[in-house]
Write an enzyme that holds these catalytic residues in place. Structure first.
Site, PDB file in Angstrom:
ATOM      1  N   TYR A 202     138.448 -46.524   2.023  1.00 16.80           N
ATOM      2  CA  TYR A 202     137.889 -46.002   0.768  1.00 16.80           C
ATOM      3  C   TYR A 202     138.026 -47.067  -0.324  1.00 16.80           C
ATOM      4  CZ  TYR A 202     136.352 -42.245  -2.333  1.00 16.80           C
ATOM      5  OH  TYR A 202     135.629 -41.478  -3.206  1.00 16.80           O
ATOM      6  N   LYS A 209     137.651 -44.096  -8.518  1.00 19.14           N
ATOM      7  CA  LYS A 209     137.885 -42.654  -8.723  1.00 19.14           C
ATOM      8  C   LYS A 209     139.127 -42.430  -9.584  1.00 19.14           C
ATOM      9  CE  LYS A 209     134.462 -40.768  -6.386  1.00 19.14           C
ATOM     10  NZ  LYS A 209     133.293 -40.269  -7.131  1.00 19.14           N
TER      11      LYS A 209
END
Ligand code: NAP
Length: 302
Positions: A202, A209
């Protein structure tokens, strides 16, 4: 509810412990009807929650998009919605989807990295709706090569792009939307657990994020006096276009199915309902929060 055998749907129902169910009129109904009545009940419970509200949705690419699941819930709850699409490539897709809500749903082009696009979108919202109440930010991007291998190898450019599209855009959209939220409002962003814990591959998206979640808190503080709430939904994995860009995504889905307290993955409609909660007065005292809709994965230590 009275449980009763019904021959017609017997094969389909044999997997279930419930064979058939009597409706309130006492007539036996089958599985399809049962599902339909459950949907109807959901619609009846949510209908009106957003009536008279105007909303804008950023991030519908296709019918699998999380933004589409939330838009459907908002639409069923009575909101009047406008949509944006990033480029001509997606226009037709999005046009077809929003057409299912009826004629004349506003659809504006918007690349969230372009200030002039954002300004034009909100000029159009002012013209078409006058007032805005709810906004969904469901947009993220990082170059594919940054979503495989080591985070250590992230280039300056990949880092910049991921943060510009996935985090700064929320700030830019909130700033442009706020003057139209004259009766207060609700702004919702989509995030993922990779913001707070390491999820292999990720990578830079997790860092973006984290910036997005921190932005939610600072925006909530700045916009609170205008009665504008800002929250994020941290979703469990959903098989979408963006998700398929993450190396090993199917392994993530399988991992969640085996390890979450609920022993399953989330369904998009569950994100719709969470989006509805945050958009409606049901969450009127909730702002600056990250709401986990992940079948409980976030509570696990091992
Ligand atoms: P999706 O259907 O691919 O949606 C992502 C959207 O972002 C697409 O409409 C995409 O348009 C748009 N976008 C990318 N760059 C943009 C730009 N510069 N300007 C405007 N729009 C742009 O995938 P999704 O999974 O629903 O993603 C929605 C949100 O949920 C994202 O924030 C994602 O990180 C988050 N999320 C997803 C999951 C998951 O497992 N799927 C889990 C947690 C959180 P293009 O297709 O044109 O690039």
């Amino acid at each position: 509810m009275i449980i009763k055998r019904c021959a017609s749907d017997q094969a389909a129902l044999s997997k279930w412990n419930v064979i058939a169910v009597r409706s309130t009129e006492d007539a036996p109904v089958g599985l399809t009807e049962l599902r339909r009545s459950q949907n109807m009940r959901r619609m009846q419970t949510t209908t009106g929650l957003l009536s008279g509200r105007n909303g804008i949705v950023f991030g519908v690419a296709n019918k699998r998009s999380i933004a589409w699941a939330i838009a459907q819930a908002w639409h069923e709850a009575g909101a009047r919605l406008a949509f944006t699409y990033q480029g001509e490539r997606l226009k037709e897709n999005v046009e077809e989807l929003v057409g299912t809500f009826g004629e004349g749903v506003p659809l504006y082009p918007c690349d969230v990295t372009r200030d002039e696009d954002i300004a034009r979108v909100f000029e159009n919202v002012a013209r078409d709706f006058g007032r805005l109440d709810i906004l969904l930010h469901s947009v993220a991007f990082a170059p594919r090569e940054a979503l495989e291998g080591r985070f250590l190898d992230t280039t300056r450019e990949a880092f910049r792009i991921a943060h510009d599209v996935s985090a700064y855009s929320l700030v830019a959209l909130a700033r442009a939307a706020a003057p139209l939220m004259i009766n207060g409002g609700s702004i919702i962003a989509m995030t993922y657990y990779g913001a707070v814990k390491v999820v292999p591959h990720y990578n830079v998206m997790g860092v973006a994020k984290a910036a997005l979640e921190a932005s939610v808190r600072y925006l909530a503080y700045d916009l609170g006096p205008q009665k504008i709430r800002v929250n994020a939904i941290s979703a469990g994995p959903v098989n979408t276009l963006a998700a398929r860009g993450i190396a090993g995504f199917t392994t993530i889905l399988k991992h969640y199915e085996e390890r979450t307290p609920l022993r399953r993955n989330i369904e998009p409609r569950e994100l719709g309902l969470a989006g509805l909660f945050l958009a409606s007065d049901m969450s009127s005292a909730t702002t600056g929060q990250v709401l986990y809709v992940d079948c409980g994965y976030e509570i696990m230590g091992m």
